[in-house]
Motif scaffolding. Structure first.
Motif, PDB file in Angstrom:
ATOM      1  N   LEU A 111      -7.558   2.391  -3.864  1.00  0.00           N
ATOM      2  CA  LEU A 111      -8.320   1.784  -2.774  1.00  0.00           C
ATOM      3  C   LEU A 111      -9.377   2.767  -2.294  1.00  0.00           C
ATOM      4  O   LEU A 111      -9.112   3.950  -2.148  1.00  0.00           O
ATOM      5  CB  LEU A 111      -7.389   1.452  -1.613  1.00  0.00           C
ATOM      6  CG  LEU A 111      -6.290   0.451  -1.900  1.00  0.00           C
ATOM      7  CD1 LEU A 111      -5.367   0.344  -0.710  1.00  0.00           C
ATOM      8  CD2 LEU A 111      -6.887  -0.889  -2.216  1.00  0.00           C
ATOM      9  N   GLU A 142     -11.328   0.334   2.268  1.00  0.00           N
ATOM     10  CA  GLU A 142     -10.411  -0.764   1.991  1.00  0.00           C
ATOM     11  C   GLU A 142      -9.020  -0.556   2.582  1.00  0.00           C
ATOM     12  O   GLU A 142      -8.140  -1.381   2.389  1.00  0.00           O
ATOM     13  CB  GLU A 142     -10.300  -0.972   0.477  1.00  0.00           C
ATOM     14  CG  GLU A 142     -11.528  -1.605  -0.090  1.00  0.00           C
ATOM     15  CD  GLU A 142     -11.707  -1.296  -1.547  1.00  0.00           C
ATOM     16  OE1 GLU A 142     -12.825  -1.434  -2.033  1.00  0.00           O
ATOM     17  OE2 GLU A 142     -10.734  -0.900  -2.199  1.00  0.00           O
ATOM     18  N   ASP A 183       0.838  -1.195   0.000  1.00  0.00           N
ATOM     19  CA  ASP A 183       0.000   0.000   0.000  1.00  0.00           C
ATOM     20  C   ASP A 183       0.874   1.247   0.000  1.00  0.00           C
ATOM     21  O   ASP A 183       1.877   1.297   0.691  1.00  0.00           O
ATOM     22  CB  ASP A 183      -0.869   0.036   1.250  1.00  0.00           C
ATOM     23  CG  ASP A 183      -2.005  -0.947   1.165  1.00  0.00           C
ATOM     24  OD1 ASP A 183      -2.013  -1.718   0.195  1.00  0.00           O
ATOM     25  OD2 ASP A 183      -2.868  -0.941   2.049  1.00  0.00           O
TER      26      ASP A 183
END
Lengths: 384, 1118
Positions: B749, B753, B293
């Motif tokens: 995202l 999420e 991420d």
């Protein structure tokens, strides 16, 4: 983690944090206030309410109460009971729940007790007649109900309401910019622990002002007796004007006894200060019920003059639900932006990353808010 | 012998077959013969047709592809050696006339007037297959026909199904390997049908028959390209709700100095690609599968490197056939990790001296000249700068940069100081602001004239306007730090502060002004509302409060002392966290006036029909009102407006009438159609689709006219644009081990999420996966954009609770709960036990769908607490060994317990000794030998384990190793499963139980009522009278008796003989049967022997063939 400062706009930040699932930290909550440092009782109560309707949220409050760290959980809904402190009206707690309810796991069924009408927060009547119809416009329709089972006037409260809200997967995109013309005016005047005649007098006065425009003015009188009448005497009037396109404009006013200015009772004073009452500029102690009626009617006219499809007290709902809508263009017309709404817009940007296009309409002095929804879906809802 | 009769075989082809074919037009030519006379049959046909119509309907999905659609992602997938690269090369050649030597990363090209394509080649790694399945719009699935379908193909198809199933076209290659035409045909048919069962009946399968010069045949490739160009795509839900980018270029932007000092430091990386899916917001969080991420630190629009042709008449000219493949070597342009190399033929080094011919110079192009000129430069750029001079005044001497630096070393630093620079900016702005205010004032005065109640003070206003203007400009010039667009608000309050000792009239106009500001509009008209709301100045809300409430409000972060000083005025509902805004009493009092009241009449339906629309109504009313007061300037304006209104009024009325008529007609039509149409469902379907189309046009048109910045701010970056995304803090391994053949996806995202929680999923073990899945064994899950390892707990809902399962059930869905990043319900996922290549088995372990997200779980397993009675009374018993302390017992007071024999009871209370024993009551007396047990449920918590698969960071990307399963660990460590001795089965010993006779004391017996008395009588000691007496028979009776005895004897003898005979017969029969069986068994044995011999031969043949195939395969892999 998002950081904020100050006690103001506490509810909307927590609400947005819960909806967007982002942890926040609020610092400097009345840190420079000697008498009432830290969280007020109603703010703490609101945090407790959030804990009840969600699962897995963590709330950390610093020792002095001047900073709060909130990590949201999953919105659960379900049966909840909450006793609101008398420093703020039920509206303070119910407003955010209206926005949270549709995104829960289970339909929300909440029973709240406390003050039903005052001049600081939106009254439960307004919520029922103003916000709930707006909710329907966004696709939250079946099983939406707000029942006022007991009335409670300002100082002591003792009212009770029951609110039921269904669960939706996604809101609808709304384009609501046709103001239309006002086709009817409805209202509710209630009176508890005072002569029922008071309500009638309020109605008479307000009707007198409004019937010059339109004959379809009907103000219900709602007199509560016995156990349902709460713990303090009081009366209030809520007026809602409906246009041909379904836009709702409202005004309301409650009778509020003047506080003793001598300040002998120190505790009482601090308590009232911690509530929003001290923030009122106007005096709501009306010598006669007619004055209250006229005052409310004038406020309604003021609201009508401002125009828009969402009036001042429902702007935030329109703005929030546009931002939470599907990834389509949503558009609403509102009257002049209130400071509350402006901060709402900023907070929405901080939490959801949604920026509104704000175009003033010079022809009738309103503002058109346009945005592309965030495509928010109710992730806590179960798959059937 | 007679020959078998040959059955008739009708002609399959030729004129005779044509003749015998059923006439297609028979029904048309002779309708009467085919008319249906059965009502029932007609009914059935109608029903069937309606049913068929319904099956065609799908839930309508919103199509969010923009007008300028991003290139279609065509993924070429197949096992190694099936000809993927060759196919892409052939297609690229066909589209662009370019020969690509190697395919690295996505290749984007213009395929037609309306379409661009991005080809990606998927290598034979599960990680790649998963990622490709998530972004591909069209999959070209290559199958080596000479070998058949391979495991990877099926794995990929199953991954596809889970992630939304994009369009799939099969391509059969290596058809030239078949020597035998019949076998070729058969193989084609077999593979086609196998393919159809996987995709759908009638799915398109292409045959590429062979190679010429290392490329597929031209006309076959052309056919394929045509099919690609007409392909339509159904929107997929995940991609319709998430933005994503398939990066076609990756660059490392890290500061070289940092790299030198800390080569392993995190990198700043820019990724380039076309936006796809939905709009991406500038500060969105993204996930790069295989990396992790990241939050976008910067995103910027770039010009499209491979734009669609602007205007093309019929066919694309060569000029428009663009190709963009930064990581592959396209026509000499090579994009390296951190630089772009242009390979240009020729040499550009400067030849010695200046004696280059003029002719030669002219022959060079502009670019070449530039290169040479650069080489000609006698001094470096730095030298030039050092020499350059800055002359401040005409008279003064020029200052060179070098001097400056030498005299004042801080010069440079000063420029970087943000406050200083702000000051500078504002200084620049002050002029503009002055201008702006100027305009505003004019507006304001115009407004004033519009407002009825201000008529009396209008003069004052206009008189003061000029003065204020000066004042404002002054203020801005003086202070210079009013750094905002809402200068108006600021300066008003400033004015307030400054001009306390002003004239009375002056304060009056100021009040007026404040009022206007309160009305909200005077302000809003000229201040850009976007800036007011979203401007950088964080305190301006409070300023706004000041305006709207007219009272002093201090910044909440202000000093304590200040707040005290203004405590009395510190009031506003905006500070009480309330959405209400208090109306000011002056505003409300104006409603006492008749004119104000009248001005609102246009807003009601009871207004005169002359006011056509409400806005006009208001305008008209206002104009009327303004007519009341007289102002020289505005009087003209109002008149003009009126005049216009008068003329335009009729036209407006006309259009209004037609509009209204149209409205009525539409309403009528809708009603009429609604009542006419019986199929409500179809109608609903249509209406939903219509709504979607309407919304789509609104979406398209809303921001069409806005400028790019506003659009980016409000909408984000739209799909179809080419963007550059800069990400910070990417692990250095991403760059160091970068391999362009692995796709890099940047998936956006949504807010929900980013968080972690427990997900309950419905899961089913894949039927081709060999083993069952064990509870608490790690699984690698591909869900949403992510690939991660987590530890699921399997469970099954039995109606009341989720009970844990030890293993996944066979052929059945079960629930699984695992910890991970929350993904919206209804998202599909697939799971693997391992991703490595070294297995021949089917790697996909399970598939499923997310059901629910929560922060806690409610899975239980059964727990039985056992105890034994140590004292039993009638219904009461004392039980020990179930608990160990009084506290535990207290916790279970009132719990229901049961004995093995089924007697139910309840835990009552703890008793002193032994510790943990308790009193219990039962519905009946229990035995001392009974075992008492308490059935309880024990909550099971899934482990909070989340391990993202960081395959892109590895040097060998397919060898990611996560947590191993228990089985694998034991295998690796050479351990055996632990054995609990208590769980082993032992032979059951059951002693026969002896019960003592029930003895009731005599005294008690005599007291008992008769019903309760034991009815057992004592055995008779003496023979009874009946047995004792002698019987004397009569003569006749004697005769009868003897006869019967004789008969019985005969009968018995007969019986005995018969039985003997039967036994003899049976023995004979059994003997015969045994012999028969022996012969048949012999025969069968022979048969089986033959069968196995054949089978063995077949196996050997196949093994030999496979070996041959492998040999071939390995050769190709090289």
């Amino acid at each position: 983690m998002l950081r904020f400062e100050g006690h103001n706009f506490f509810r909307q930040r927590l609400l947005l944090a819960t909806v967007s699932n982002r942890p926040i930290r609020i610092d400097k909550i009345r840190s420079d206030d000697e008498d009432n440092t830290g969280l007020a009782d109603y703010e703490a109560s609101f945090l407790r309410l959030l804990e009840k309707v969600t699962n897995g949220c963590t709330i950390e409050i610093s020792y002095t109460g001047t900073s709060v760290v909130y990590r949201p959980g999953v919105i659960m809904g379900g049966k909840v009971r909450h006793d609101c402190p008398p420093s703020r009206a039920i509206g303070y707690f119910l407003e955010p729940l209206i926005a949270l309810g549709p995104f829960g796991k289970h339909p929300l069924q909440v029973t709240m007790t406390g003050v039903t009408n005052d001049n600081v927060d939106v009254s439960v009547d307004s919520i029922r007649t103003l916000l709930l119809p707006h909710l329907k416009r966004f696709g939250v329709e079946d099983d939406l109900e707000l029942k006022i089972s007991k009335r409670g006037a300002a100082p002591k409260g003792g009212g009770e309401i029951y609110f039921r809200c269904p669960v939706v997967r996604q809101l609808k995109a709304v384009q609501f910019i046709e103001e239309g013309q006002i086709k009817r005016i409805r209202g509710i005047a209630y009176a508890t622990r005072v002569s029922p005649q008071m309500a009638n007098r309020v109605v008479e006065a307000s009707r007198g002002m409004l019937t010059r425009y339109i004959p379809d003015v009907y103000v219900y009188t709602d007199v509560y007796k016995g156990a349902e009448s709460g713990m303090s005497p009081g009366y209030a009037l809520t007026l809602v004007a409906e246009t041909t396109t379904g836009a709702l404009l409202s005004a309301e006013c409650a009778f509020q006894p003047r506080r003793p200015t001598t300040g002998t009772d120190v505790d009482n004073e601090t308590e009232s200060k911690r509530g929003g009452e001290s923030m009122l500029v106007n005096d709501y102690h009306f010598p006669t019920p007619e004055d209250l009626g006229t005052h409310t009617a004038r406020r309604l006219l003021q609201e009508i003059k401002k125009g828009g499809c969402f009036d001042t007290s429902s702007q935030w709902l329109g703005v929030l639900f546009l931002a939470l809508g599907p990834e389509d263009v949503g558009k609403i017309r509102v009257s002049a932006l209130s400071p509350f709404t402006i901060q709402y817009l900023r907070d929405i940007k901080a939490f959801l990353g949604i920026t509104f296009k704000i175009t003033p309409d010079h022809s009738n002095q309103t503002v058109i808010l346009t945005c592309l929804g965030s495509g928010y879906t109710n992730t806590s809802k179960k798959v059937a | 012998m007679e020959k078998a009769v040959k059955t008739h075989r009708p002609r399959q082809a030729g004129p005779k077959a044509e003749k015998k074919k059923p006439n297609k037009n028979a029904e048309k030519n002779n309708p009467k013969a085919f008319a249906s006379f059965s009502g029932q049959k007609a009914d059935r046909t109608i029903r069937r047709n309606l049913d068929k119509d319904q099956t065609k309907l799908h839930v309508p999905l919103v199509d969010r592809t923009p007008l300028e659609a991003p290139p279609v992602v065509v993924a070429v997938v197949g096992p190694p050696g099936t000809g993927k690269t060759t196919l892409i090369q052939s297609l690229v050649k066909r589209y662009t006339k370019h020969g690509l030597a190697e395919i690295k990363g996505p290749v984007t090209l213009v395929s037609g007037k309306q379409r661009r394509l991005t080809f990606i080649e998927c290598n034979n790694d599960v990680n790649s297959m998963i990622d490709v399945a998530k972004v591909a719009d069209l999959v070209l699935l290559l199958i080596d026909a000479s070998f058949g379908m391979e495991m990877e193909t099926f794995e990929f198809l199953n991954i596809l199904q889970v992630h939304g199933f994009p369009k799939v076209m099969g391509v059969l290659t290596h058809l030239d390997k078949f020597k035998d035409n019949k076998r070729l045909r058969k193989t084609k048919k077999r593979l086609k049908h196998r393919f159809w069962t996987e995709i759908y009946q009638g799915a398109k399968l292409f045959y590429l028959s062979g190679l010429i010069n290392g490329r597929y045949l031209k006309n076959e490739i052309m056919n394929l390209s045509r099919f690609i160009s007409v392909m339509k795509f159904r929107p997929l839900i995940w991609r319709n709700t998430h933005p994503y980018i398939l990066a076609d270029r990756v660059e490392d932007l890290t500061d070289p100095e940092t790299l030198r000092t800390q080569p392993k430091s995190d990198r700043t990386v820019s990724l380039y690609g076309y936006m796809r899916g939905t709009n991406i917001k500038p500060d969105m969080k993204v996930h790069i599968p295989g990396v992790g991420d990241q939050r976008i630190s910067e995103i910027s629009l770039l010009p499209d490197p491979c734009p669609k042709p602007e205007k093309v008449r019929k066919t694309l000219s060569d000029k428009h056939k663009l190709i963009y493949a930064p990581m592959s070597d396209v026509s000499g342009i090579l994009y390296d990790k951190d630089a772009v190399y242009i390979n240009v033929p020729g040499h550009f080094s400067k030849r010695g001296g200046d004696n280059v011919d003029e002719d030669e110079q002219e022959m060079r192009g502009a670019g070449e000249k530039m290169v040479f000129d650069l080489q000609n430069a006698p001094e470096t750029f730095a030298d030039n700068i050092a020499k350059s001079q800055l002359r401040l005044f005409n008279s003064s001497e020029g200052i060179t940069g070098v001097e400056q630096e030498s005299s004042d070393g801080r010069q440079r630093r000063r420029w970087e100081d943000p406050t200083q620079s702000d000051g500078e900016d504002d200084g620049d702005d002050s002029d503009d602001e002055g201008d702006m205010v100027d305009n505003d004032d004019e507006n304001l005065s115009a407004d004033d004239s519009d407002d009825s109640e201000e008529s009396d003070e209008d003069e004052l206003d206009s008189r003061n306007a000029g003065r204020r203007r000066v004042r404002l400009v002054e203020l801005n010039n003086d202070e210079g730090d009013d750094e905002d667009q809402i200068a108006f608000a600021d300066s008003d309050s400033n004015l307030d502060d400054d001009d306390d000792d002003d004239l009375n009239g002056d304060t009056r106009w100021r009040q007026k002004l404040l009022e206007k500001v309160n009305n909200g509009f005077a302000l809003k008209k000229r201040v850009n509302l976007m800036d007011l709301v979203y401007g950088d100045n964080p305190t301006d809300l409070n300023e706004n409060n000041e305006d709207s409430d007219g009272s002093q409000v201090n910044d909440e972060s202000g000093l304590f002392r200040v707040r005290k000083a203004t405590r009395n005025t510190d009031r506003s509902l905006a500070l009480a966290d309330a959405c209400k805004v208090e109306a000011k009493s002056e505003d409300l009092n104006q409603w006492a006036e008749e004119s104000t009241l009248e001005s609102l009449r246009g807003r009601f339906i009871t207004a005169q029909p002359a006011s056509a629309t409400d806005e006009q109504g208001i305008g008209g009313e206002e104009a009327e009102v303004f007519g009341d007061f007289e102002d020289l300037e505005t009087g003209e304006k109002v008149e003009g407006k009126d005049g216009e209104g008068g003329e335009a009024g009729e036209a407006d009325a006309q259009t209004d009438l037609t509009k209204r008529k149209e409205e009525l007609k539409r309403k009528f039509d809708a009603q009429y159609d609604g009542s006419d149409d019986e199929s409500g469902a179809a109608n609903m379907y249509e209406s939903i689709k219509e709504d979607m189309a309407k919304q789509a046009t609104i979406n398209r048109e809303e921001f069409m006219d806005d400028d790019v910045n506003l659009r980016a701010q409000v909408e984000g970056y739209r799909p179809g644009t080419y963007v550059r995304i800069i990400l910070k803090n990417i692990p250095c391994e991403f760059i160091e081990n970068f391999d362009p053949t692995y796709p890099v996806i940047v998936g956006g995202l949504l807010a929900s999420e980013e968080n972690f929680g427990f997900m309950q999923v419905r899961i089913k073990r894949h039927r081709w996966h060999k083993k069952t899945l064990k509870n608490n064994d790690p699984l690698i899950i591909s869900l949403g954009w992510r690939r991660f390892q987590s530890i699921p707990i399997y469970s099954l809902n039995d109606g009341t609770r989720n009970r844990m399962l030890k293993y996944t059930p066979e052929h059945m869905h079960c629930l699984a709960t695992f910890y991970g990043p929350t993904t919206p319900p209804n998202t599909g996922f697939c799971a693997f036990q391992q991703l490595t290549d070294n297995t021949a088995a089917f790697r996909l372990s399970a598939t499923g769908v997310v059901l629910e997200i929560d922060k806690s779980t409610e899975i239980v397993k059964k727990l039985k607490l056992t105890g034994v009675p140590y004292k039993v009374f009638k219904n009461t018993a004392f039980v020990k060994d179930m608990f160990t302390s009084a506290l535990e017992v207290a916790k279970f007071e009132g719990a229901s317990i049961r004995t093995v024999s089924g007697i139910r009871g309840q835990v009552k209370k703890h008793v002193g000794k032994p510790e943990g024993s308790f009193r219990a009551t039962f519905e009946d007396k229990i035995l001392m030998s009974d075992i008492v047990f308490l059935r309880a449920w024990y909550p099971v918590k899934p482990k909070r384990f989340y391990n993202p698969v960081v395959s892109l960071l590895l040097s060998s990307k397919s060898e990611w190793q996560g947590l191993r399963t228990v089985g694998q660990l034991r295998r690796d460590e050479g351990l055996k499963a632990p054995v609990n001795k208590d769980s082993l089965y032992k032979p059951v010993e059951r002693k026969t139980r002896r019960f003592n006779a029930l003895r009731i004391p005599k005294g008690l017996q005599s007291d008992l009522p008769f019903a309760s008395k034991p009815k057992l009588l004592k055995k008779q000691s003496k023979p009874s009278l009946m047995t004792r007496r002698a019987v004397v028979l009569e003569p006749h009776e004697k005769k009868v008796a003897s006869l019967i005895q004789a008969l019985n004897t005969i009968h018995k003898d007969k019986e005995r003989k018969r039985k003997e005979k039967v036994t003899e017969k049976r023995a004979k029969y059994l003997k015969k049967k045994e012999a028969d069986e022996a012969t048949t068994a012999g025969k069968k044995k022979e048969k089986m022997k033959e069968f196995y011999r054949d089978e063995g031969k077949k196996r050997a043949r196949e093994a030999a063939a496979a070996e041959g195939g492998n040999r071939k395969r390995s050769k190709r892999d090289d």
